[in-house]
Write an enzyme that holds these catalytic residues in place. Structure first.
Site, short mmCIF file in Angstrom:
data_model
loop_
_atom_site.label_atom_id
_atom_site.label_comp_id
_atom_site.label_asym_id
_atom_site.label_seq_id
_atom_site.Cartn_x
_atom_site.Cartn_y
_atom_site.Cartn_z
N SER A 159 0.90 -1.08 0.02
CA SER A 159 0.02 -0.05 0.21
C SER A 159 0.92 1.10 -0.07
O SER A 159 0.58 2.24 -0.67
CB SER A 159 -0.99 0.04 1.19
OG SER A 159 -0.19 0.13 2.26
N THR A 160 2.07 1.16 0.89
CA THR A 160 2.96 2.53 0.67
C THR A 160 3.73 2.59 -0.84
O THR A 160 3.44 3.68 -1.44
CB THR A 160 4.04 2.26 1.68
OG1 THR A 160 3.46 1.82 2.92
CG2 THR A 160 4.58 3.68 2.14
N LYS A 173 10.18 -7.76 5.40
CA LYS A 173 9.59 -7.53 4.35
C LYS A 173 8.54 -8.53 4.02
O LYS A 173 9.17 -9.84 4.30
CB LYS A 173 10.38 -6.90 3.28
CG LYS A 173 10.61 -5.41 3.32
CD LYS A 173 11.52 -4.85 2.20
CE LYS A 173 10.68 -5.10 1.05
NZ LYS A 173 9.28 -4.57 0.84
N GLU A 220 11.53 -8.42 -4.41
CA GLU A 220 11.63 -7.41 -3.66
C GLU A 220 13.12 -7.40 -3.45
O GLU A 220 14.14 -6.36 -3.53
CB GLU A 220 10.93 -7.18 -2.42
CG GLU A 220 9.68 -6.86 -2.92
CD GLU A 220 8.73 -6.58 -1.63
OE1 GLU A 220 7.74 -6.11 -1.81
OE2 GLU A 220 8.89 -7.24 -0.59
C1 5RP Z 1 5.30 -6.62 0.26
C2 5RP Z 1 6.06 -5.93 1.39
C3 5RP Z 1 5.48 -4.52 1.73
O1 5RP Z 1 6.44 -3.46 1.63
C4 5RP Z 1 5.25 -4.55 3.18
O2 5RP Z 1 4.30 -5.82 3.31
C5 5RP Z 1 4.46 -3.17 3.43
O3 5RP Z 1 3.08 -2.99 2.99
P1 5RP Z 1 2.53 -1.65 3.22
O4 5RP Z 1 3.22 -0.77 2.41
O5 5RP Z 1 1.14 -2.41 2.61
O6 5RP Z 1 2.33 -1.65 4.67
O7 5RP Z 1 7.11 -6.05 1.89
O8 5RP Z 1 5.77 -7.87 0.27
#
Ligand code: 5RP
Length: 216
Positions: free
Chosen positions: A28-29, A92, A101
């Site tokens: 989401s970020t 992550k 990632e």
């Molecule tokens: C996805 C990730 C995301 O960066 C992590 O889960 C953070 O997510 P959000 O920005 O929705 O809080 O590692 O695999």
């Protein structure tokens, strides 16, 4: 709309150089970042996506999604995190995209992590540590993870973009992140552990609920 996540994403925009190829993370970020890129005048040469979901969003805003095999080393990768400690080491993979990632983070000269302040911790491990595993090795890897001192849980329906499964490891108090990253990575059948300790973020942009940001 989450004010803190939007603030962190917008602050990261200042670090993107027009006309370059950047790596874009998942979650989401990271989606707030994609929205900010879409609303800006920035003309990226292209972007490498850390997931199919991110690739779709980038395509939707008109960014050329590129294959990492054709781009060489990237100048910049921007992504969120589930937890970050003071050394900018991260957990992550809450969104299941940990392997791509980690590849893009390691293939980039600079890694900027964007997160809201709830993600800051003294010791990593309250957030269950995701581990991507080859499906036929699931039970074996789970037994090996138990020996390392956690309680692994199979993520129902959590098939990754690479066709693998995820075990979420509960109960780790991660006081030696580099050692644990190496130990988990050494279990046959593990594709990637969602611990980013050997290649931590270079900067952490923390967004706050009042819309301000802090850079660590
Ligand atoms: C996805 C990730 C995301 O960066 C992590 O889960 C953070 O997510 P959000 O920005 O929705 O809080 O590692 O695999």
């Amino acid at each position: 709309m989450n004010t803190a996540k939007v603030a962190a994403a917008k602050a990261a925009m200042n670090h993107i150089v027009d006309g370059t190829i950047i790596g874009v993370g998942t979650g989401s970020t990271a989606n707030c970042l994609i929205d900010a890129i879409g609303e800006s005048r920035l003309q990226l040469k292209g972007a490498v996506a850390s997931s199919e979901a991110t690739a779709q969003r980038l395509t939707a805003i008109g960014v050329d999604v590129m294959d990492l095999n054709s781009t060489g080393t990237l100048d910049l990768y921007i992504d969120g995190a589930d937890e970050a400690n003071r050394d900018l080491q991260l957990i992550k993979g809450g969104g299941g995209a940990l392997t791509r990632e980690k590849i893009v983070a390691n293939a980039s000269r600079e890694f900027i992590c964007i997160a809201d302040e709830s993600k800051q911790v003294d010791v990593l491990g309250s957030f269950p540590l995701p581990v991507e595993v080859i499906p036929m090795a699931r039970s074996f890897v789970a037994r090996e993870l138990l020996k390392l001192g956690c309680d692994p849980e199979y993520r129902e329906g959590g098939v990754t973009d690479n066709g693998n499964i995820i075990l979420d490891c509960h109960g780790f108090e991660i006081t030696s992140p580099e050692e644990l990253e190496q130990a988990v990575n050494n279990i046959p059948g593990v594709v990637t552990v969602g611990l980013f300790a050997l290649r931590p973020a270079d900067r952490l942009i923390i967004g706050k609920d009042d819309g301000s940001t802090e850079i660590l």
